[in-house]
Design an enzyme around this catalytic site. Structure first.
Site: not given
Lengths: 440, 440
Positions: B313-314, B339, B405
């Site tokens: 996904e990232e 998410d 993150h």
């Protein structure tokens, strides 16, 4: 604010000022808030110190700039006898730092060397986790010792900083190869906190660094589940030699008893990370602003009020020791320090000979802050042997150790109004003490 | 959770479930909390994923281990058709990073390369500060551009992530040498936040990195006061080639309408810093635990419930795209994604064709969570073209962007009970949708 602060610093009894009889001051306290006016010079000066001078360990060129800047401000504000007192300080350079987990996974972890650590091109070893100095024993032979002391509140700092200071030598005595410390903090976003260590004479000197609370807890969980991580620590630290720094001193000479001194102090140096905003840029501008307001009052105090911005509190209290050696024999009737951050003032933290409390007590009450027995301040602590009452300004401690000794100790963490309130508190107390009746 | 989430994700209207008539479910909802028992398997599994597998970008060996681990869990829990769907993903290695201020002072600043950045042995230039993409123009020629976008609340992330994604190419088009980003965060302790960028075709590719909010604000203050900092950025990033990762898929086949699918999804990959605890380890174990509970209910649902743990996904949503390519033509009656972290469930965030809301509305109401129009999820977003209702689990967003993150997205930030509550919410909604009357 350094390692010697203990539990007493942030706990024990607090007396609300309202419980005290309001003792009349022989000289009315000027309206310092009105004198301060609508600008916030304390915050403006802190901005300059943080943004334009920046972090300023005592051995750095930035410290020399800070000392010149502070002396210039004192002169501009009309203080007298402004001077730089030479202080010999040790030199330590952080260099680069890298901490790698090699097993069970490969990771690079945020790390800061502890102040004074020796360097290492690289030391690799499995980790042994302990939570206190007492747990160290033969099991650490050949290992990297992680002190996973579970700091969670300001009151834990005293015990934690003893581990930071003594942990390397304790571990080295049992053959450990390096020391890691779970950062002494009340909040973490993967944030390592530095601070000074002390190597005992005659023990091997091993490299030492702080890691984030997150990583320390992770490593501790791995060990608890039977997995022994292997780490590699590389530190570019260099210790070596001495250099000259300076305490910055300025005065408002007393009208009637100029030989009696009320000292207002803070330390101008900071660690070499962040901006040293709360530790102790805030205290430094507290002192400068309090002196400016005392001068603006236009009435000389009875006693001399002396501002001292000390050099190298963080790495040996050399400025405080040098001051006490040169001036300790003078008659200090009190020493007041601001080194607990720029948050909203909450109390005075008093370390005074009991026989002086009968004199001091009603004077403290006039400042509208509560008081408690506790730490006065690191830089003024060498004056304790002269039986000088030591008084620390103790602001709200809640977030101090979120930022302390990190890259996050920056200007944005300081509330301008709270900062100014600290300066006003110092001005009031200095005024009251400088004009108080004779010490009994 | 990636850049496409916008303001709608965390704002707009919220309907309290209590306002709705409780629509009876044709099949009573099992007591999933009772089935979960006293242990907290979701948290135990998240602990393993974080502590033992760790950060897991899709191209890493850690991701391959995570995929095998997840498939094994699905089998242990009795899911059927457990399989790994190959997904081609790009490879990007962070390497080392260093950011130095050269003028007006010498400092090293915390920094994280943005995902996908090209490397640089070192680029030195003065800084130009802007706050938006629109402010970029000829003034950035030859400079390092700092996007000092003032993120302060979760709702700012959509606008900020557009800058993160497009800022490098926008600046490069005007001749900038490198791009820096004020980290997209709601709290900072000198904490840089990474995230993906996108280079536009035909534009020069310049190195790009995120710095802490503290340092960004400091640089902006310097520039405001007429001082132009000069920075040096060194990035060891390497982009190159493709590799295979895998979506992990498992099912509880439906009893009556097995060809109709309720999808429960999350992404198994994370960024390469921290542990990917909230993003999206939490979602991954939400899905695993919800499936385990649905299976434990002992009653086959009418429709098939399919768990999909997506790859990458990232760094491109490759798993979501691959899934939609291969399975998008199947009849998905809804796709649910977790998410947005492992915090206490607050709402469902609905992205559905309006004509399906009459059917969906009373079903959502039975889960006791409120609902609002908004983002469904990045991995399920490619199914939108098939008019599949997309439903995101939206927990309390307050602290999500404190950790997102970063090296601080670690297990200790997850409350075990809140995590489990998310799994229970997913199980309930999946049950209700899988047993709901025919879609109208």
């Amino acid at each position: 604010m350094t390692k010697k602060q203990t539990l007493a610093c942030f706990s024990s009894w607090v007396l609300a000022a309202g419980l005290w009889a309001q003792a009349p001051s022989p000289t009315p306290i000027p309206d310092f808030a009105a004198l301060a006016g609508s600008s916030n010079l304390a915050y403006e000066r802190l901005s300059y110190l943080c943004d334009r001078i920046g972090p300023r360990p005592a051995w750095s060129p930035a410290y020399a700039r800070a000392a010149s800047w502070a002396a210039e401000i004192m002169k501009q504000d009309g203080l007298e006898n402004v001077r730089l007192q030479p202080v010999e300080v040790p030199v330590w350079e952080r260099g680069s730092a890298r901490l790698l987990m090699l097993q069970p996974t490969q990771r690079e972890l945020p790390v800061l060397a502890l102040g004074g650590s020796v360097g290492t091109p690289g030391v690799e070893a499995p980790v042994v986790v302990v939570r206190s100095l007492d747990e160290v024993g033969p099991q650490v032979q050949g290992a990297i010792v992680l002190y996973a002391f579970p700091m969670s509140k300001p009151q834990d700092y005293g015990a934690g900083s003893r581990i930071r200071s003594q942990g390397a030598s304790r571990a080295a005595a049992f053959g450990a190869k390096a020391m890691l410390l779970r950062s002494l903090a009340t909040a973490s976003l993967a944030t390592p906190h530095t601070g000074m260590l002390h190597y005992e004479e005659g023990k091997p000197q091993i490299p030492a660094a702080a890691i984030s609370q997150e990583d320390a807890d992770w490593i501790a969980r791995l060990v608890s589940s039977g997995v022994i991580p292997v780490l590699r620590l590389e530190l570019g630290c260099k210790t070596g030699g001495k250099t000259l720094a300076h305490n910055v001193i300025g005065e408002i000479p007393g009208e009637k008893r100029p030989e009696e001194i009320v000292l207002l102090g803070a330390h101008l140096d900071s660690w070499d990370v962040g901006q040293g905003a709360h530790d102790d840029g805030a205290g430094s501008v507290h002192v400068l602003e309090a002196m400016r307001l005392l001068k603006l009052a236009g009435v000389r105090p009875s006693r001399t009020v002396r501002a001292v911005l000390f050099a190298n509190e963080e790495f040996g209290i050399d400025g405080g020791k040098a001051y006490a050696r040169e001036f300790g024999a003078q008659k200090h009737i009190a020493a007041i320090e601001s080194d607990m951050g720029g948050f909203l003032p909450a109390a005075w933290s008093i370390n005074a000979p009991p026989q002086l409390m009968g004199w001091l007590w009603p004077l403290l009450a006039t400042t509208s802050l509560s008081a408690r027995p506790g730490w006065g301040g690191a830089d003024i602590s060498p004056l304790a042997s002269q039986s000088v009452p030591l008084i620390g300004l103790a602001p709200d401690p809640t977030h101090y150790f979120d930022y302390h000794h990190t890259n996050a100790d920056t200007l944005d963490k300081v509330n301008p109004e709270h900062l100014q309130a600290g300066a006003l508190a110092l001005a009031r107390l200095a005024w009251v003490l400088a004009n108080a009746p004779e010490v009994k």
